[in-house]
Motif scaffolding. Structure first.
Motif, short mmCIF file in Angstrom:
data_model
loop_
_atom_site.label_atom_id
_atom_site.label_comp_id
_atom_site.label_asym_id
_atom_site.label_seq_id
_atom_site.Cartn_x
_atom_site.Cartn_y
_atom_site.Cartn_z
N UNK A 65 23.30 -35.77 -32.48
CA UNK A 65 23.73 -36.05 -31.12
C UNK A 65 22.87 -35.24 -30.15
N UNK A 66 23.05 -35.51 -28.87
CA UNK A 66 22.33 -34.75 -27.85
C UNK A 66 23.23 -33.65 -27.29
N UNK A 67 22.62 -32.73 -26.56
CA UNK A 67 23.40 -31.68 -25.91
C UNK A 67 24.39 -32.27 -24.91
N UNK A 68 24.00 -33.36 -24.25
CA UNK A 68 24.90 -34.02 -23.31
C UNK A 68 26.13 -34.58 -24.03
N UNK A 69 25.93 -35.10 -25.23
CA UNK A 69 27.07 -35.62 -26.02
C UNK A 69 28.07 -34.51 -26.31
N UNK A 70 27.57 -33.33 -26.66
CA UNK A 70 28.46 -32.22 -26.99
C UNK A 70 29.13 -31.67 -25.73
N UNK A 71 28.42 -31.72 -24.62
CA UNK A 71 29.03 -31.28 -23.36
C UNK A 71 30.20 -32.20 -23.00
N UNK A 72 30.02 -33.49 -23.28
CA UNK A 72 31.09 -34.45 -22.98
C UNK A 72 32.23 -34.36 -23.98
N UNK A 73 31.91 -34.07 -25.23
CA UNK A 73 32.92 -33.93 -26.29
C UNK A 73 32.60 -32.68 -27.09
N UNK A 74 33.14 -31.52 -26.70
CA UNK A 74 32.79 -30.25 -27.35
C UNK A 74 33.10 -30.26 -28.85
N UNK A 75 32.38 -29.40 -29.57
CA UNK A 75 32.62 -29.25 -30.99
C UNK A 75 34.07 -28.86 -31.27
N UNK A 76 34.61 -29.47 -32.32
CA UNK A 76 35.89 -28.99 -32.83
C UNK A 76 35.67 -27.70 -33.61
N UNK A 77 36.78 -27.10 -34.06
CA UNK A 77 36.68 -25.80 -34.74
C UNK A 77 35.81 -25.89 -35.99
N UNK A 78 36.02 -26.92 -36.82
CA UNK A 78 35.25 -27.05 -38.05
C UNK A 78 33.77 -27.26 -37.74
N UNK A 79 33.47 -28.14 -36.79
CA UNK A 79 32.08 -28.39 -36.41
C UNK A 79 31.42 -27.10 -35.91
N UNK A 80 32.15 -26.33 -35.12
CA UNK A 80 31.59 -25.10 -34.55
C UNK A 80 31.27 -24.10 -35.66
N UNK A 81 32.13 -24.02 -36.66
CA UNK A 81 31.90 -23.08 -37.77
C UNK A 81 30.67 -23.49 -38.57
N UNK A 82 30.56 -24.79 -38.87
CA UNK A 82 29.40 -25.27 -39.64
C UNK A 82 28.11 -25.04 -38.85
N UNK A 83 28.12 -25.35 -37.57
CA UNK A 83 26.94 -25.14 -36.75
C UNK A 83 26.57 -23.66 -36.69
N UNK A 84 27.56 -22.80 -36.61
CA UNK A 84 27.28 -21.36 -36.58
C UNK A 84 26.61 -20.92 -37.88
N UNK A 85 27.08 -21.42 -39.02
CA UNK A 85 26.51 -21.03 -40.31
C UNK A 85 25.09 -21.60 -40.50
#
Length: 352
Positions: free
Chosen positions: A288-308
């Motif tokens: 996805x693009x940064x704009x997509x995430x701005x419109x629909x922020x990461x959920x908790x699970x997505x945020x954890x995976x992205x952090x790792x």
């Protein structure tokens, strides 16, 4: 029979290079910080990966060396007794922060020590090959050309590893070796396993990313995870067999251009990579693009995976364009090869 000295013998590229050289009947002195037992096992495994006789490892001469010691701690009169091609492939590869001092000590100061030792002791007619990475380009936009690089601030790179490899090239460009045309810099793409089997003796790069994704997929199957990617994001995955073939061909030819990119003309779209990973693991990866995430922020699970994945995922956010030519470009990673690479690692390479 040609003579070769290869450092980084226990590394992914170095072990396969040694295997290919000894298999064609060349004399090889292999240098490594690791024990001879570890190096022999690595080279034997590399020979097997390349569909060559693992017993050929008995023909390799192993020597312990240190990038920090004078003359690399080597018996230089023995190692450099004959004209040779010296391959400098030893390097520290890490994308983690706060390792800049160690990266500089190994990849910059260590490389300069290798070059200086070679210059002092090699026999006339010897040649020097410095193995680098195409991603020393950092975050610069536009096409990266085959030529000596210019200085760039550390902030212009995704990590300190890239910066250390750029700095090493700059220092090499200022040496007599470079002025006399006796050096070749080979910039590799993202190294992956064998194009015919998928077998990979590495946990770096794409495999580090895959290992993290597999861990979460197995713990919480069926989840959807988005990653911010450049709309035209591709990765220059280069199988080890094709890379070694091109390295040998370049080494046998004239050093008429001092810097060469060993990358595929046709790179792998990140969307295709995500589709194959999703087909072999119980997870859905979505670019996805940064704009997509701005419109629909990461959920908790997505945020954890992205952090790792925060140290490998930055490579998904850029568009890369490298100057390359047919004599240095390994065969492309086709959809079939991509599936082999991912499926083998999921089946055989991941921790149980």
């Amino acid at each position: 029979m040609a003579n070769h000295v290869v450092d980084g013998a226990n590394g992914f590229v170095g072990s396969h290079l040694i295997g290919a050289l000894v298999a064609r009947g060349d004399s090889v002195i292999a240098l490594a910080r690791a024990s001879e037992e570890v190096c022999r096992r690595k080279v034997a495994d590399a020979l097997a990966t390349l569909h060559l006789d693992p017993g050929l490892v008995s023909k390799v001469q192993f020597r312990a060396f240190s990038l920090a010691e004078p003359d690399l701690g080597l018996p230089v009169s023995d190692v450099f007794a004959e004209p040779c091609t010296y391959w400098h492939s030893a390097a520290l590869i890490t994308f983690f922060p706060r390792r800049e001092d160690e990266l500089r000590a190994v990849n910059v100061e260590g490389s300069d020590n290798v070059r200086a030792t070679f210059s002092r002791h090699s026999s006339p007619g010897s040649r020097y090959i410095h193995v680098s990475t195409a991603y020393q380009c950092g975050t610069a936009e536009g096409k990266t050309m085959e030529g000596w690089p210019e200085y760039a601030r550390p902030a212009a790179f995704r990590n300190d590893y890239e910066h250390s490899k750029r700095t090493a090239e700059i220092q090499l460009s200022r040496t007599r070796l470079a002025r006399d045309g006796d050096v070749l810099v080979t910039r590799l793409g993202i190294m992956v396993g064998h194009s015919g089997t998928g077998r990979a003796l590495s946990d770096l790069g794409i495999y580090d990313f895959l290992r993290v994704i597999a861990m979460f997929a197995r713990r919480t199957p069926g989840e959807r995870v988005r990653f911010v990617c450049h709309p035209n994001a591709t990765l220059h995955l280069t199988p080890i067999d094709g890379t070694v073939d091109r390295l040998l061909a370049l080494a046998d030819g004239p050093f008429d251009r001092p810097v060469r990119h060993l990358v595929n003309r046709v790179a792998v779209p990140v969307a295709d990579l995500f589709a194959v990973i999703s087909a072999h693991l119980p997870i859905e990866l979505v670019a996805v693009t940064a704009a997509d995430v701005a419109a629909e922020p990461f959920g908790r699970f997505e945020a954890i995976v992205n952090m790792r994945c925060k140290y490998t995922s930055p490579y998904l956010r850029f568009e890369y364009d490298f100057e390359c030519h047919d004599d240095a470009s390994p065969p492309p990673v086709t959809p079939r090869v991509l599936d082999l690479l991912i499926s083998w690692y999921v089946r055989e390479g991941l921790p149980a």
